[in-house]
Design a protein around this motif. Sequence first.
Motif, PDB file in Angstrom:
ATOM      1  N   LEU A  35      -7.606   5.349  10.107  1.00  0.00           N
ATOM      2  CA  LEU A  35      -8.245   4.046  10.282  1.00  0.00           C
ATOM      3  C   LEU A  35      -7.241   2.939  10.571  1.00  0.00           C
ATOM      4  O   LEU A  35      -7.615   1.876  11.083  1.00  0.00           O
ATOM      5  N   TRP A  36      -5.973   3.199  10.243  1.00  0.00           N
ATOM      6  CA  TRP A  36      -4.934   2.194  10.478  1.00  0.00           C
ATOM      7  C   TRP A  36      -4.308   2.318  11.866  1.00  0.00           C
ATOM      8  O   TRP A  36      -3.513   1.463  12.270  1.00  0.00           O
ATOM      9  N   VAL A  37      -4.668   3.321  12.617  1.00  0.00           N
ATOM     10  CA  VAL A  37      -4.090   3.514  13.956  1.00  0.00           C
ATOM     11  C   VAL A  37      -4.261   2.280  14.836  1.00  0.00           C
ATOM     12  O   VAL A  37      -3.306   1.846  15.500  1.00  0.00           O
ATOM     13  N   SER A  60       0.834  -1.211   0.000  1.00  0.00           N
ATOM     14  CA  SER A  60       0.000   0.000   0.000  1.00  0.00           C
ATOM     15  C   SER A  60       0.863   1.253   0.000  1.00  0.00           C
ATOM     16  O   SER A  60       0.511   2.262  -0.634  1.00  0.00           O
ATOM     17  N   LEU A  61       1.982   1.216   0.699  1.00  0.00           N
ATOM     18  CA  LEU A  61       2.907   2.353   0.724  1.00  0.00           C
ATOM     19  C   LEU A  61       3.455   2.627  -0.673  1.00  0.00           C
ATOM     20  O   LEU A  61       3.515   3.787  -1.117  1.00  0.00           O
ATOM     21  N   THR A  85      -4.616  15.742  -6.290  1.00  0.00           N
ATOM     22  CA  THR A  85      -3.700  15.808  -5.152  1.00  0.00           C
ATOM     23  C   THR A  85      -4.469  15.939  -3.842  1.00  0.00           C
ATOM     24  O   THR A  85      -4.113  15.327  -2.830  1.00  0.00           O
ATOM     25  N   ARG A  86      -5.531  16.763  -3.876  1.00  0.00           N
ATOM     26  CA  ARG A  86      -6.356  16.917  -2.668  1.00  0.00           C
ATOM     27  C   ARG A  86      -7.019  15.589  -2.304  1.00  0.00           C
ATOM     28  O   ARG A  86      -7.049  15.203  -1.138  1.00  0.00           O
ATOM     29  N   VAL A  88      -4.954   9.419   1.988  1.00  0.00           N
ATOM     30  CA  VAL A  88      -3.848   9.013   2.853  1.00  0.00           C
ATOM     31  C   VAL A  88      -4.183   9.298   4.312  1.00  0.00           C
ATOM     32  O   VAL A  88      -3.901   8.485   5.210  1.00  0.00           O
ATOM     33  N   LEU A  89      -4.805  10.438   4.561  1.00  0.00           N
ATOM     34  CA  LEU A  89      -5.187  10.787   5.938  1.00  0.00           C
ATOM     35  C   LEU A  89      -6.228   9.816   6.483  1.00  0.00           C
ATOM     36  O   LEU A  89      -6.107   9.343   7.631  1.00  0.00           O
TER      37      LEU A  89
END
Length: 519
Positions: free
Chosen positions: A230-232, A184-185, A217-218, A224-225
């Motif tokens: 959600l990945w925290v 994913s990265l 880009t936005r 990504v945010l």
Amino acid sequence: MSAVFILLISAGLRIAFIDRRSLWFDEGSSWLTAHFGPADLLNSLRQSTHVPLYYPVLRAWMILFGESPVVLRSMSVFFGLLTVMACGLLGKAIAPVDTIPQRQRLQAARWFGLFCAALCGCNAFQVWSSVEARMYSLGTLLTVLSTFATLTVAAHPNDLRRWLALVGLTMACVYAHHFLALTSLVQAAWLIWSIRRPSASDGLSVEVRSRVQSVATRYWMISVLVVGVLWVPGLALWSVQLQRVHHDFWIEPMSLWSVLETCCDFFLSPPPGRRWEFHWLGLSSAGLLLWLMLRLVRTMQASVALLWFQSIVPIGLIALVSLHTPLWESRYFRFAHVSLLVCVAMSLWTLSSNQKTRFAVCLLSLGVSIGASVASWDLRNVPGRQAVRGAMLQIAKADPNAEMAVVVCSPMDFIVARCYAQHLNWSDERVKLWAGFQKLPEGAVHLITANDWWDPDINPGDQESVWLLGSGDRASSIFSSLPPGEHELKFPSDTWLDHWTVHLTRTDLAMLKKIQGSH
């Protein structure tokens, strides 16, 4: 018709011995963990090294179809076949057809897609990712789908629905396996590069292109945010697991041989205990892969660059991490490998522009792949190496009325024996884990409960003799304490690792008490 034939061959390679091959600990742990509720699942994951997505999916599958070994593995086979189909669609989308006349492009793209699908379907490494009740085939499917979604977003960067689909697939990836976060990265980095890179071939004016890039880009930053937030919980879980990996994990330190061994696995996937027999193949495989991948660098299109980096970056990063904390294990690269296969397909396809030569190259590579998969099964000798399955069927044959307790003296075998006990319709209380002289659950600590233990001095029931089963150092110590006259059967594992040979005997309860008292 060709696609159906490819799926039939792929399915045949995956369902070979699907019932006769013994489950091993990881598969047994999948079965048991899938029964856990949310709280127990989280507690179990904290003491293991995995993330949760696979287990509720497997639980739903078991509710629909049952819990036999065939059913447990059939979900992986199903996802594996979907991966084959997805590779075909991905190959069709990125087919190198720019130099082909317009009227022939659609057919050429279709044939390249079929070649990608066939290479994935017949490859021994991908076959093995689809024959075990684990999360690997789900992960390979998500890898291909997220790659396709990434390319689609790059082609339509202002389409919000495509961004939402990519975010959903990315979340599925990072909660299917930790290593998929590396994929994913790479996809995120490639996507922002694709959005921001200058292009004069899209037919847009400078002003319109700038506006499109700004919106895209936005969307990328928001995506990504969202994924990061959600990945925290997944990162928090990983931070807990990392301590255990660093101190207690069984993976050996990375070496040059382990790298060559992985390259060999990419082609042949021999049993772990027989890998050294093919050390020559590791070196030649590494050289061939290096050559095929370097061929793409010179004429690499953007979509192939994504797959190229998805193949190389995760392997390189894990190599760097393994210098400090050993994480290098062949099966963890199955997600990078599916991207690698498409790159290999591209490299082989572009070896020659002559159709007859190309056909011969593709046919030869598929023949080698099928031969390697068949050889991989043959090397396992599944019928003659039955491990826990063989021991449990022997007990069922010798004790058809299920009168004697089955005492397992190795925790990992206990989990597998429990699964087979349910398949044989035995009572839940018949199979127990012997506390013996060292009540340590080893690698299965997150799956063992207080009710699982059996102590001949505390809860012998009305048993005069029991079946004793186990493998590993602890089992060897216990079995070596039995009198020489005890009739002992051995059931080797198809991994060809002596450590995993399952020992079985029928012994007196008094003898177990004596052994326990002497330690």
